[in-house]
Design a protein around this motif. Structure first.
Motif, PDB file in Angstrom:
ATOM      1  N   GLU A  65       0.380  -0.783  -0.372  1.00 55.29           N
ATOM      2  CA  GLU A  65      -0.167   0.113   0.130  1.00 55.29           C
ATOM      3  C   GLU A  65       0.517   1.390  -0.043  1.00 55.29           C
ATOM      4  OE1 GLU A  65      -3.216   0.590   0.096  1.00 55.29           O
ATOM      5  OE2 GLU A  65      -3.553  -2.060  -0.176  1.00 55.29           O
ATOM      6  N   LYS A  68      -0.347   3.721  -2.751  1.00 58.62           N
ATOM      7  CA  LYS A  68      -1.333   4.460  -2.377  1.00 58.62           C
ATOM      8  C   LYS A  68      -1.444   5.448  -0.835  1.00 58.62           C
ATOM      9  CE  LYS A  68      -5.909   3.259  -0.993  1.00 58.62           C
ATOM     10  NZ  LYS A  68      -7.211   2.173   0.231  1.00 58.62           N
ATOM     11  N   GLN A  71      -0.108   8.901  -2.084  1.00 58.78           N
ATOM     12  CA  GLN A  71      -0.764   9.195  -2.861  1.00 58.78           C
ATOM     13  C   GLN A  71      -1.756  10.101  -2.726  1.00 58.78           C
ATOM     14  OE1 GLN A  71      -0.793  10.813  -5.993  1.00 58.78           O
ATOM     15  NE2 GLN A  71       0.633   9.734  -6.385  1.00 58.78           N
ATOM     16  N   GLU A  72      -2.231   9.727  -1.025  1.00 60.67           N
ATOM     17  CA  GLU A  72      -2.984   9.943  -0.361  1.00 60.67           C
ATOM     18  C   GLU A  72      -2.212  11.164   0.249  1.00 60.67           C
ATOM     19  OE1 GLU A  72      -4.103   6.461   2.088  1.00 60.67           O
ATOM     20  OE2 GLU A  72      -6.095   5.950   0.385  1.00 60.67           O
TER      21      GLU A  72
END
Length: 180
Positions: A65, A68, A71-72
């Motif tokens: 992850e 991801k 990016q968050e």
């Protein structure tokens, strides 16, 4: 005639809200800019946001992850930097001057924070091409944030023009005469 009461907390809240929206638009723009650049240069996505989060708050991404989470964090960081654009406007700076200050704050802080957390090399250790690309991305961000903020702030600018026109024409007396 006042469209709304001047209120310091209201102005602060308005600047923060407009700044968040401008930051969101700017984060979208820098993300697109980086995606285009990565396709051209074949560069892999940066994991700098995750490295900083690991160092500062001990945050570790779940297995598989990392991209991801990166990016968050990128979106949260970029969106909140929009608040700075709103606060800059409260100093009286507008337009390109506010955008230039915002750019300097964003890019300058990234050149200090990222090396401090071993998330990127120092600017003195970077290749000129990498520095130019980084400057370009941050310029895309700051320019988009500035344009978005100024567009959102246009209402208050028009109100100020209206108030100047009102004083010039002395609309209060005119309205009172019409009421009689």
């Amino acid at each position: 005639m006042k469209i709304h009461q001047n209120n310091a907390l209201g102005e602060l809240g308005s600047a923060i809200g407009k700044g968040l929206l401008a930051g969101l638009a700017a984060t979208a723009a820098i993300t697109i800019s980086q995606m285009i650049e990565m396709k051209i240069t074949k560069r892999q996505p940066s994991d700098a946001p995750v490295k900083v989060a690991e160092e500062t708050v001990g945050l570790e991404p779940a297995k598989g992850e990392k991209e991801k989470l990166s990016q968050e964090l990128h979106w949260a960081y970029g969106t909140t930097w929009g608040i700075a654009r709103g606060l800059i406007s409260l100093t009286g700076l507008k337009g390109w001057q506010a955008t230039a200050v915002h750019f300097a704050a964003i890019w300058g802080s990234s050149m200090i924070i990222l090396p401090a957390f071993n998330a990127a090399p120092s600017v003195t250790e970077e290749e000129p091409k990498a520095i130019a690309i980084d400057a370009l991305h941050h310029a895309v961000y700051a320019t988009t944030a500035g344009l978005a903020y100024d567009a959102l702030d246009a209402g208050s600018r028009h109100e100020k023009r209206f108030n100047k026109l009102e004083k010039l024409l002395d609309l209060k007396k005119l309205i009172e005469k019409i009421k009689k």
